[in-house]
Write a protein that holds these residues in place. Structure first.
Motif, short mmCIF file in Angstrom:
data_model
loop_
_atom_site.label_atom_id
_atom_site.label_comp_id
_atom_site.label_asym_id
_atom_site.label_seq_id
_atom_site.Cartn_x
_atom_site.Cartn_y
_atom_site.Cartn_z
N GLU A 223 1.71 6.28 -7.17
CA GLU A 223 0.65 7.21 -7.57
C GLU A 223 1.18 8.64 -7.54
O GLU A 223 0.91 9.43 -8.46
CB GLU A 223 -0.54 7.05 -6.63
CG GLU A 223 -1.71 7.93 -6.96
CD GLU A 223 -2.87 7.67 -6.03
OE1 GLU A 223 -3.27 8.61 -5.31
OE2 GLU A 223 -3.37 6.51 -6.02
N GLU B 125 2.16 1.59 -3.45
CA GLU B 125 1.08 2.05 -4.33
C GLU B 125 0.90 3.56 -4.23
O GLU B 125 0.76 4.26 -5.25
CB GLU B 125 -0.22 1.33 -3.96
CG GLU B 125 -1.40 1.72 -4.80
CD GLU B 125 -2.67 0.97 -4.39
OE1 GLU B 125 -3.75 1.57 -4.54
OE2 GLU B 125 -2.58 -0.18 -3.91
N ILE B 126 0.93 4.08 -3.01
CA ILE B 126 0.79 5.52 -2.82
C ILE B 126 1.97 6.25 -3.44
O ILE B 126 1.81 7.26 -4.15
CB ILE B 126 0.66 5.87 -1.32
CG1 ILE B 126 -0.68 5.36 -0.79
CG2 ILE B 126 0.81 7.37 -1.09
CD1 ILE B 126 -0.80 5.41 0.72
N ARG B 127 3.19 5.74 -3.20
CA ARG B 127 4.38 6.40 -3.75
C ARG B 127 4.33 6.44 -5.27
O ARG B 127 4.58 7.47 -5.90
CB ARG B 127 5.67 5.70 -3.27
CG ARG B 127 6.93 6.41 -3.76
CD ARG B 127 8.19 5.69 -3.33
NE ARG B 127 8.31 4.36 -3.89
CZ ARG B 127 8.66 4.08 -5.15
NH1 ARG B 127 8.93 5.06 -6.01
NH2 ARG B 127 8.75 2.84 -5.57
N ARG C 45 0.83 -1.20 0.00
CA ARG C 45 0.00 0.00 0.00
C ARG C 45 0.87 1.26 0.00
O ARG C 45 0.55 2.24 -0.68
CB ARG C 45 -0.93 0.01 1.20
CG ARG C 45 -2.03 -1.03 1.07
CD ARG C 45 -2.87 -1.10 2.31
NE ARG C 45 -3.88 -2.14 2.16
CZ ARG C 45 -4.68 -2.52 3.14
NH1 ARG C 45 -4.60 -1.94 4.32
NH2 ARG C 45 -5.56 -3.47 2.93
#
Length: 132
Positions: free
Chosen positions: A27, A23-25, A20
């Motif tokens: 994005e 995924e944020i990084r 997660r």
């Protein structure tokens, strides 16, 4: 989650946290205005420099292999009624250390019902995804 389950956790059980974070990084890399994404402020290299941690350490965090023991302790204390946000935020002056209301699933009798509800929700999500 009971104490035996928490003790038994290993990196593969908590890998979703690193996934997660990655995924944020990624994005944020995509949202970055820079043309060559390799030079984004959120690339592995630049982010590790910004956070003053080794690049390999950040990569290990994203793989879920660097946080198992910390997460185990946080989950255990959460099961005892302590607020994980109080642990995680550096400035926690206005955060309650204990939030027993949020931990109702750990009260006797409620945990089984919560786990059943969680399983039904998970099954419903799987069914929904399979129909997409």
């Amino acid at each position: 989650m009971d104490i035996e389950s928490i003790i038994a956790l290993d990196s593969k059980d908590l890998g979703y946290i690193g996934e997660r974070l990655k995924e944020i990084r990624l994005e944020l890399v995509e949202l970055d205005d820079i043309e060559d994404k390799r030079f984004s402020e959120f690339s592995l290299t630049k982010l590790s420099e910004r956070l003053n941690i080794d690049r390999a350490t950040l990569a290990n965090v994203e793989r879920g292999s660097s946080m198992v023991n910390s997460i185990k302790i946080i989950l255990y204390f959460y099961s005892l009624g302590y607020n994980p946000i109080w642990v995680l935020l550096p400035d926690n002056e206005f955060i309650q250390k204990r939030k027993l209301g949020e931990n109702m699933v750990y009260q006797e009798g409620l945990q089984e019902k919560f786990l059943e509800l969680e399983e039904r929700i998970s099954d419903a999500i799987k069914d929904f995804k399979s129909e997409l």
